[in-house]
Design a protein around this motif. Structure first.
Motif, PDB file in Angstrom:
ATOM      1  N   VAL A 185       1.056  -1.106  -0.367  1.00  0.00           N
ATOM      2  CA  VAL A 185      -0.243  -0.358  -0.619  1.00  0.00           C
ATOM      3  C   VAL A 185       1.050   1.517  -0.075  1.00  0.00           C
ATOM      4  CG1 VAL A 185      -0.403   0.434   2.289  1.00  0.00           C
ATOM      5  CG2 VAL A 185      -2.242   0.380   1.247  1.00  0.00           C
ATOM      6  N   GLY A 186       2.196   1.463  -0.141  1.00  0.00           N
ATOM      7  CA  GLY A 186       2.816   2.263   0.786  1.00  0.00           C
ATOM      8  C   GLY A 186       2.591   2.877   2.067  1.00  0.00           C
ATOM      9  N   ALA A 187       2.953   2.894   2.937  1.00  0.00           N
ATOM     10  CA  ALA A 187       2.123   3.474   3.584  1.00  0.00           C
ATOM     11  C   ALA A 187       3.461   4.515   4.280  1.00  0.00           C
ATOM     12  CB  ALA A 187       1.884   2.538   4.892  1.00  0.00           C
ATOM     13  N   THR A 188       2.517   5.688   4.914  1.00  0.00           N
ATOM     14  CA  THR A 188       4.200   6.021   5.002  1.00  0.00           C
ATOM     15  C   THR A 188       3.498   6.544   6.913  1.00  0.00           C
ATOM     16  OG1 THR A 188       3.291   8.351   4.906  1.00  0.00           O
ATOM     17  CG2 THR A 188       5.181   7.379   3.188  1.00  0.00           C
ATOM     18  N   LEU A 189       2.731   5.968   7.708  1.00  0.00           N
ATOM     19  CA  LEU A 189       1.939   5.870   8.698  1.00  0.00           C
ATOM     20  C   LEU A 189       1.713   5.377   9.151  1.00  0.00           C
ATOM     21  CD1 LEU A 189       1.551   8.409  11.276  1.00  0.00           C
ATOM     22  CD2 LEU A 189      -0.046   9.074   9.795  1.00  0.00           C
ATOM     23  N   VAL A 190       1.954   4.349  10.355  1.00  0.00           N
ATOM     24  CA  VAL A 190       1.350   2.973  11.280  1.00  0.00           C
ATOM     25  C   VAL A 190       0.919   3.679  12.423  1.00  0.00           C
ATOM     26  CG1 VAL A 190       1.460   1.105  12.292  1.00  0.00           C
ATOM     27  CG2 VAL A 190       2.787   1.710   9.638  1.00  0.00           C
ATOM     28  N   PHE A 191      -0.604   3.187  12.507  1.00  0.00           N
ATOM     29  CA  PHE A 191      -1.085   3.335  13.913  1.00  0.00           C
ATOM     30  C   PHE A 191      -1.524   1.980  14.211  1.00  0.00           C
ATOM     31  CE2 PHE A 191      -3.390   7.244  11.946  1.00  0.00           C
ATOM     32  CZ  PHE A 191      -2.866   8.287  13.001  1.00  0.00           C
ATOM     33  N   THR A 192      -0.581   2.333  15.576  1.00  0.00           N
ATOM     34  CA  THR A 192      -1.003   0.423  16.298  1.00  0.00           C
ATOM     35  C   THR A 192      -1.347   1.009  17.974  1.00  0.00           C
ATOM     36  OG1 THR A 192       0.288  -1.627  16.839  1.00  0.00           O
ATOM     37  CG2 THR A 192       2.278   0.152  16.967  1.00  0.00           C
ATOM     38  N   ALA A 193      -1.447  -0.126  18.973  1.00  0.00           N
ATOM     39  CA  ALA A 193      -0.951   0.067  20.444  1.00  0.00           C
ATOM     40  C   ALA A 193       0.026  -1.001  20.694  1.00  0.00           C
ATOM     41  CB  ALA A 193      -2.511  -0.802  20.920  1.00  0.00           C
ATOM     42  N   ASP A 194       0.500  -0.161  22.107  1.00  0.00           N
ATOM     43  CA  ASP A 194       1.281  -1.541  22.791  1.00  0.00           C
ATOM     44  C   ASP A 194       0.736  -2.574  23.066  1.00  0.00           C
ATOM     45  OD1 ASP A 194      -0.671  -1.110  24.756  1.00  0.00           O
ATOM     46  OD2 ASP A 194       0.732  -0.698  26.314  1.00  0.00           O
ATOM     47  N   ALA A 195      -0.309  -3.168  23.285  1.00  0.00           N
ATOM     48  CA  ALA A 195      -1.049  -4.893  22.810  1.00  0.00           C
ATOM     49  C   ALA A 195      -2.180  -4.124  22.909  1.00  0.00           C
ATOM     50  CB  ALA A 195      -0.920  -5.096  24.306  1.00  0.00           C
ATOM     51  N   GLN A 196      -2.966  -5.294  22.836  1.00  0.00           N
ATOM     52  CA  GLN A 196      -4.261  -5.385  22.841  1.00  0.00           C
ATOM     53  C   GLN A 196      -4.887  -6.466  23.587  1.00  0.00           C
ATOM     54  OE1 GLN A 196      -6.073  -7.367  19.483  1.00  0.00           O
ATOM     55  NE2 GLN A 196      -4.682  -8.281  18.859  1.00  0.00           N
ATOM     56  N   LEU A 197      -6.260  -6.415  24.198  1.00  0.00           N
ATOM     57  CA  LEU A 197      -6.653  -7.860  25.178  1.00  0.00           C
ATOM     58  C   LEU A 197      -8.050  -8.582  24.933  1.00  0.00           C
ATOM     59  CD1 LEU A 197      -6.744  -4.980  28.390  1.00  0.00           C
ATOM     60  CD2 LEU A 197      -4.517  -6.114  27.714  1.00  0.00           C
ATOM     61  N   ARG A 198      -7.807  -9.916  25.283  1.00  0.00           N
ATOM     62  CA  ARG A 198      -8.615 -10.544  24.803  1.00  0.00           C
ATOM     63  C   ARG A 198      -8.971 -11.109  25.850  1.00  0.00           C
ATOM     64  NH1 ARG A 198     -10.624  -9.930  18.829  1.00  0.00           N
ATOM     65  NH2 ARG A 198     -10.338 -11.630  18.497  1.00  0.00           N
ATOM     66  N   GLU A 211       9.066  -5.394  14.234  1.00  0.00           N
ATOM     67  CA  GLU A 211       9.473  -6.341  12.635  1.00  0.00           C
ATOM     68  C   GLU A 211       8.799  -6.373  11.993  1.00  0.00           C
ATOM     69  OE1 GLU A 211       9.033 -10.424  14.877  1.00  0.00           O
ATOM     70  OE2 GLU A 211       9.296 -11.111  13.184  1.00  0.00           O
ATOM     71  N   ALA A 212       7.561  -5.725  11.317  1.00  0.00           N
ATOM     72  CA  ALA A 212       7.461  -5.663   9.909  1.00  0.00           C
ATOM     73  C   ALA A 212       8.160  -4.273   9.066  1.00  0.00           C
ATOM     74  CB  ALA A 212       6.371  -5.155  10.115  1.00  0.00           C
ATOM     75  N   LEU A 213       8.562  -3.154  10.064  1.00  0.00           N
ATOM     76  CA  LEU A 213       9.226  -2.160   9.254  1.00  0.00           C
ATOM     77  C   LEU A 213      10.691  -2.399   9.373  1.00  0.00           C
ATOM     78  CD1 LEU A 213       7.532   1.277  11.405  1.00  0.00           C
ATOM     79  CD2 LEU A 213       6.661  -0.180   9.341  1.00  0.00           C
ATOM     80  N   ALA A 214      11.241  -3.843  10.459  1.00  0.00           N
ATOM     81  CA  ALA A 214      12.795  -3.921   9.821  1.00  0.00           C
ATOM     82  C   ALA A 214      12.699  -4.893   8.563  1.00  0.00           C
ATOM     83  CB  ALA A 214      13.212  -4.924  11.389  1.00  0.00           C
ATOM     84  N   GLY A 215      11.595  -4.906   8.333  1.00  0.00           N
ATOM     85  CA  GLY A 215      11.966  -6.231   6.697  1.00  0.00           C
ATOM     86  C   GLY A 215      11.821  -5.031   5.590  1.00  0.00           C
ATOM     87  N   GLU A 216      12.714  -5.554   4.266  1.00  0.00           N
ATOM     88  CA  GLU A 216      12.762  -4.820   3.394  1.00  0.00           C
ATOM     89  C   GLU A 216      11.826  -3.789   2.917  1.00  0.00           C
ATOM     90  OE1 GLU A 216      14.010  -7.454   0.420  1.00  0.00           O
ATOM     91  OE2 GLU A 216      14.046  -6.428  -1.142  1.00  0.00           O
ATOM     92  N   GLY A 217      11.590  -2.511   2.703  1.00  0.00           N
ATOM     93  CA  GLY A 217      11.108  -2.045   2.624  1.00  0.00           C
ATOM     94  C   GLY A 217      10.539  -0.925   3.623  1.00  0.00           C
ATOM     95  N   GLY A 218      10.186  -1.839   5.147  1.00  0.00           N
ATOM     96  CA  GLY A 218       9.639  -0.937   6.069  1.00  0.00           C
ATOM     97  C   GLY A 218      10.233   0.489   6.329  1.00  0.00           C
ATOM     98  N   GLU A 219      11.280   1.002   5.845  1.00  0.00           N
ATOM     99  CA  GLU A 219      11.720   2.227   6.011  1.00  0.00           C
ATOM    100  C   GLU A 219      11.091   3.234   5.294  1.00  0.00           C
ATOM    101  OE1 GLU A 219      13.669  -0.485   4.346  1.00  0.00           O
ATOM    102  OE2 GLU A 219      12.981   0.724   2.074  1.00  0.00           O
ATOM    103  N   ILE A 220       9.726   3.067   4.645  1.00  0.00           N
ATOM    104  CA  ILE A 220       9.344   4.231   3.987  1.00  0.00           C
ATOM    105  C   ILE A 220       7.803   4.714   5.251  1.00  0.00           C
ATOM    106  CG2 ILE A 220       9.244   3.546   1.446  1.00  0.00           C
ATOM    107  CD1 ILE A 220       6.438   2.756   2.115  1.00  0.00           C
TER     108      ILE A 220
END
Ligand code: 6R9
Length: 659
Positions: A185-198, A211-220
């Protein structure tokens, strides 16, 4: 599937709407439904144009309605401009509903937090201003990887407010799936949380993003905005990571909505296709919102005092259309739930309906089936133990609901009073397509009844010719509609090839088999491709196969579904190893390892239920794996079908062990 279909086709009970359901309904009675259908039939563009002017607030009114010149790349209301978030929030601040509750959030641990339209608007504005302060604006793309929360919805709305296109990734997906989507998708911004509770447990989310951003292309990705949900320790990158609460604290409550063109992509949502790579389904702003809002009003028959609860996650399309957009545009009060239906026990849904006086409840057949089982096992969790008298309407989505489950839902949850709207639709359709109108349509358990006004559905053969009632064929939509998929993100060819095969006369092909009975009611019979439906979630068989083959010990794999009383289908994997075929405890250990492997590659929902090891897969002489035969084996049945195309007919005998 075959037993479900048989039982569906002998179903002949009919439930006409009660007087209470008809009175005051958005579409009262079949004559009103037919009048809308006739209007759409006579003048489709006039019909959609009228609804778009009446139901949406425009910044710049449109003068053109539908442009078919580049079919199947249709455009709607193309020269108009609006803002989706303004239509979901600001409009209610001016019509006397500012202090109406927008969201009743119930956390996993039972904590409840309500937020009015006014306060939700303010939060959305603060988040949007925060995004602006980090340099984001119209044309950017953001990934949202958040648990069910007010924050998830506010974040989606904040993106919409700025014209930032979002792509929500379900929190149950692995870092690998997340990485794939971020890059595609070519994202330059990510929203996440520390954790989810389920289910009483924290499940970390931020590490998957790291981990995802450490992968190839994640630096965008320039910034990661983190919602502090659990307070768990997280690794922190000072230059990249930002706490949501710190970002919001510095912002004003007012953020002018950015007017965007009707066709501006509101969101891209990935869904499994029949080949390995998930498809990024691209949706528009105006056409999508129009249908999201209209179907909320028509099918859920939105009434002023309603408390609506859709149990889907915002990671799926149902959570987009009937949590984040349509139901807000319709000004409804809705319950948003963080947890799972079985925690602290299987009475949770019923207890919540009782607590929040839910009037419209929308869930999936897989949830209903598992709660039926639970109610049988522990009578304390039976819905009859709770006060469910606030309910007025029930809904079902995601897969066919078998008549037995329908009747149980109708009698035990709805107490024989509440119509059930069985809604057939897809990520690609943007909103409901085949569905009853609760104040009009006589219901048949297991049927999603008729096409909604303006939708020209049909059932055709391989040549695109209409098939008479009583025979199965391809479910198609013959004319474009405003909320339809606009493209597969970055892959126009795949868009055309997947949905508009030339032999079907340019019709939109849904990928489902269906038939109509002698009264014209639609009955869905399952997918035409090898897409599996696990608990109502679409998973590509090929996606799971690719994951298995990526394991160092695996040479080949074929994945099929077998019917499952609770989850609809269960995943069965036929695995050929590079080395010797294992047996006994060794096979068990390896099966465990492969399940965990699939969970980490694709996500826990993709874990195979059964694994069967063998020396080779059944193939045609041209090398195509014969999945239809594997389906028979997976069901534990004798293969009686024609095996003459098999290269080696004995090949099926080897898969006897199930691990
Ligand atoms: C909304 C959603 C779409 C596929 C679709 C079909 C199945 C959805 C259904 C149903 C029978 C229903 N499906 N609703 N089958 N009756 N009421 O689920 O979207 O995740 O894209 O799945 O789900 O097979 O093609 P999505």
């Amino acid at each position: 599937m075959s037993s479900t279909i048989d039982s569906i086709l002998v179903e002949d009970r009919v439930f006409p709407p009660s007087r209470a359901a008809v009175e005051g309904a958005a579409v009262p009675g079949m004559a009103s439904y037919k009048a809308l259908c006739d209007e759409a039939e006579r003048d489709p563009e006039g019909f959609w144009g009228r609804l778009a002017s009446e139901h949406l607030r425009w910044r710049k009114p449109f003068t053109r309605i539908l442009d078919e010149s580049r079919a199947p790349f249709y455009t709607w209301f193309e020269d108009g401009e609006l803002n989706v978030s303004e239509n979901c929030l600001d409009v209610h601040l001016e019509n006397g509903n500012a202090d109406k509750t927008a969201i009743i959030f119930e956390a996993d641990d039972g904590t409840v937090e309500s937020i009015s339209y006014r306060r939700l608007h303010a939060r959305v504005c603060r988040i949007a201003n925060g995004m602006k302060s980090l340099g984001y604006g119209k044309g950017d793309r953001a990934i949202i990887y958040l648990p069910m929360s007010i924050e998830a919805i506010a974040t989606m709305q904040a993106c919409a407010r700025l014209g930032v296109t979002h792509s929500v990734v379900f929190g149950g997906f692995s870092s690998r799936s997340l990485h794939q989507r971020i890059v595609d998708v070519g994202a330059t911004l990510v929203f996440t949380a520390d954790a989810q509770l389920r289910g009483g447990r924290p499940i970390a989310l931020k590490p998957a993003v790291d981990e995802a951003l450490a992968g190839e292309g994640g630096e965008i990705v320039r910034k990661v905005i983190v919602y502090k949900r659990s307070g768990a320790d997280v690794a922190w990158d000072d230059g990249r990571d930002v706490w949501l609460h710190e970002l919001e604290a510095a912002q004003s409550d007012i953020c002018e909505p950015v007017a965007v063109e009707s066709e501006h992509p509101l969101f891209i949502l990935y869904t499994s296709g029949s080949t390995g790579k998930p498809k990024g389904v691209q949706h528009s702003s105006a056409g999508y919102l129009l249908w999201a809002s209209l179907t909320s009003q028509w099918v859920f028959d939105a009434r002023p005092g309603d408390v609506f609860w859709c149990t889907a996650d915002v990671g799926w399309v149902t959570g987009h259309t009937y949590i984040a957009y349509g139901t807000l545009a319709a000004g409804m009060t809705q319950v948003v739930f963080e947890g799972v239906p079985t925690y602290p026990d299987a009475g949770r849904f019923w207890e919540m309906i009782q607590r929040h006086k839910v009037s419209v409840f929308y869930t999936a057949p897989t949830a209903i089936r598992s709660l039926i089982k639970a109610a049988q096992a522990s009578p304390d969790t039976h819905p009859r133990r709770y006060d469910l008298s606030s309910l007025r309407l029930l809904g079902s989505v995601g897969e066919p609901i078998n008549p037995e489950a329908w009747i149980w839902y109708y009698n035990n949850v709805g107490n024989g009073r509440c119509p059930i709207v069985d809604t057939w639709w897809q990520t690609e359709t943007g909103g409901h397509i085949l569905a009853p109108l609760p104040g009009a349509t006589p219901l048949k358990p297991g049927s999603c009844t008729f096409a909604l006004p303006g939708i020209s559905a049909g059932i055709v053969n391989e040549a695109g010719e209409d098939i008479p009632n009583g025979r199965g064929g391809y479910l198609v939509i013959k004319r474009p509609w405003p909320a339809m998929i606009r493209n597969v993100w970055g892959d126009s060819k795949r868009f055309k090839d997947s949905y508009f095969p030339p032999e079907l006369k340019g019709y939109y092909m849904a990928g489902d088999n269906a038939q109509r009975d002698s009264d014209g009611y639609y009955w869905i019979m399952g997918r035409t491709d090898d897409v599996l439906s696990i608990s109502g979630h679409r998973l590509g068989g090929t996606e799971i196969e690719s994951a298995l083959v990526a394991h160092e010990l695996v040479a080949e794999a074929a994945v099929v579904g077998r019917p499952d009383a609770t989850t609809g289908e269960a995943i069965v994997a036929f695995v050929i190893l590079k080395g010797r075929t294992p047996e006994g405890p060794q096979a068990e250990a390896l099966a465990r390892e492969l399940r965990d492997w699939v969970a980490s590659e694709v996500g826990p929902i993709a874990k195979p239920r059964d694994i069967r090891f063998g020396n080779n897969l059944p193939k045609t002489r041209s090398g195509k794996i014969l999945r239809r035969l594997l389906r028979v084996v997976a069901e534990g049945q004798e293969v009686t079908q024609d095996v003459s195309t098999l290269e080696n007919p004995d090949v099926l005998k080897q898969f006897s062990g199930v691990y």
